[in-house]
Enzyme design. Sequence first.
Site, PDB file in Angstrom:
ATOM      1  N   HIS A 151       0.904  -1.154   0.000  1.00 54.61           N
ATOM      2  CA  HIS A 151       0.000   0.000   0.000  1.00 54.61           C
ATOM      3  C   HIS A 151       0.939   1.199   0.000  1.00 54.61           C
ATOM      4  CE1 HIS A 151      -3.449   2.275   2.269  1.00 54.61           C
ATOM      5  NE2 HIS A 151      -2.510   3.148   1.934  1.00 54.61           N
ATOM      6  N   HIS A 187      -8.230   5.111   9.012  1.00 52.43           N
ATOM      7  CA  HIS A 187      -6.844   5.573   9.067  1.00 52.43           C
ATOM      8  C   HIS A 187      -6.596   6.575  10.191  1.00 52.43           C
ATOM      9  CE1 HIS A 187      -5.411   3.321   5.659  1.00 52.43           C
ATOM     10  NE2 HIS A 187      -6.585   3.559   5.103  1.00 52.43           N
TER      11      HIS A 187
END
Length: 571
Positions: free
Chosen positions: A250, A324
Amino acid sequence: MTRRMDRRQYAQVYGPTTGDRVRLGDTALVLEVDRDLTVYGDECVFGGGKVLRDGMGQAAGAPPEEVLDLVITNALVLDQGGVTKADVGIRGGRIAALGKAGNPDAMAGVTPGMTIGPGTECIAGEGLILTAGGVDSHIHFISPQQAYEAIASGVTTMLGGGTGPATGTNATTCTPGARHVALLLQATDALPVNIGLLGKGNAASPEGLAEQVRAGAVGLKLHEDWGTTPAAIDTCLRVADQLDVQVAIHTDTLNESGCAEHSIAAFAGRTIHTFHTEGAGGGHAPDIIRVCGEPNVLPSSTNPTRPFTVNTVDEHLDMLVVCHHLDPSLPEDLAFAESRIRRETIAAEDVLHDLGAISMMSSDSQAMGRVGEVVTRTWQTADKMRRQRGRLPEERGDNDNLRIRRYLAKYTINPAVAHGLSHEVGSVEPGKLADLVLWRPALFGAKPELVLKGGLIAWAQMGDANASIPTPQPVVARPMFGALGRAVGATSVAFVSRASLEGGAVQGYGLAKRLVAVHGCRGLGKKDMRLNDALPRMEVDPETYEVRADGVLLRCEPAARLPLAQRYFLF
């Protein structure tokens, strides 16, 4: 004596045969049977007054090693290699053969090793579609309940990382450190799915990475929230090359440590699996999707953006903030979230899947994605592309077989190949673990009828347990005997690294599941992605975010309606 039957009557009794067509759910996708391995007039059918009785379809006195444990009769086997009508034989928890089962003393054309005897159970596959169990390669192990949602949807293998609802796991698919790897393998030993764990791959020195692999991790995950710098990428790939495990990545949304070209340079031609390659799930903004044109990159999608609909963009902002650990009151955090959500690249993602340029599908479970919707979202994407782009030019006949096989491969064989599991799972082939899913055509992609783990029914549509027969309402997906007790260990696999097996670490964990080493994870390329190996020249306009493949603008309209949706899930 012969008797002629018309196609409709034959399909009602024995299931579709060569040339018959079947619609998948309420989609626009139609499959056609390529071939029939059963024998007309000697079909196996179980029931009162039917064929599978002693001395008829069931043999007496056959050697035990030739007798099947389970036969699935007259199933329509849908696999990346084609659409085949066959009996499927299972022995010792593995697929023994596809062909014609029965009694070779009384029936014509019985396939060697497919004898039905007194030790054989039967599942009537007439009219049902059989596929391999799904492989979800992007799991955040946030809650153990995910496994039950996954298997109920037809997914039988879960790869990813985490330690529960820790802040790190909510954002990243990493099981960091040898102790956590050991504990998670022990904790998931009771879950009725195959498991593989990814360790944390973010480090500029190799020792901590190798330690996790030697503890049993099947791969390493590089995540921007832990710092996906070019140095970390290079170190992680060097360790993976030495220990034959996969690396998933990622990349850096904010482009702080480099842009897409810097990460591609750090890959240095080495095999890497790029998660949520479009970028809404994370990655270099706005052009991480460029990696679809790199021969060493194995690209996948996660299901939050699948397919592009009128609600996709609006749904993403809140998910990003939660997953996040962002503060929506901070302008910089809000800008971070908004930079990842681009209509143009999400629309292009649909088309790249249809071209076979994005090779895999996965969930991103509880970290923006829905673990029980990998299969459904895959077929919704295929349907959307069929309606908007028409038939694929490569199709032959009045069917959508190529497109169907391409999309099936995205959540079965391709993630299995990418992560070194394809010797065990990912397709319906002799010798592989009998992780199989049976579907009624009308419910295909939405609700499996039966899910087998290692040849034993682990999940099924089942009615009221106090009823006089199995079918009274409410009929819902429920755990069966294959999901209970010691049967879980006997029918499922814990995938680990070869280094952990050779070093003896994983043998000390006391696992009931069979330990299987992944292998062949390095040296792979896009060429190894079945039916999804397209390598277009990719361009992304940094101002408009428009995406081109081989100079062609990739554009599609958001869907306002989808198949396999509300009409299937009223209860």
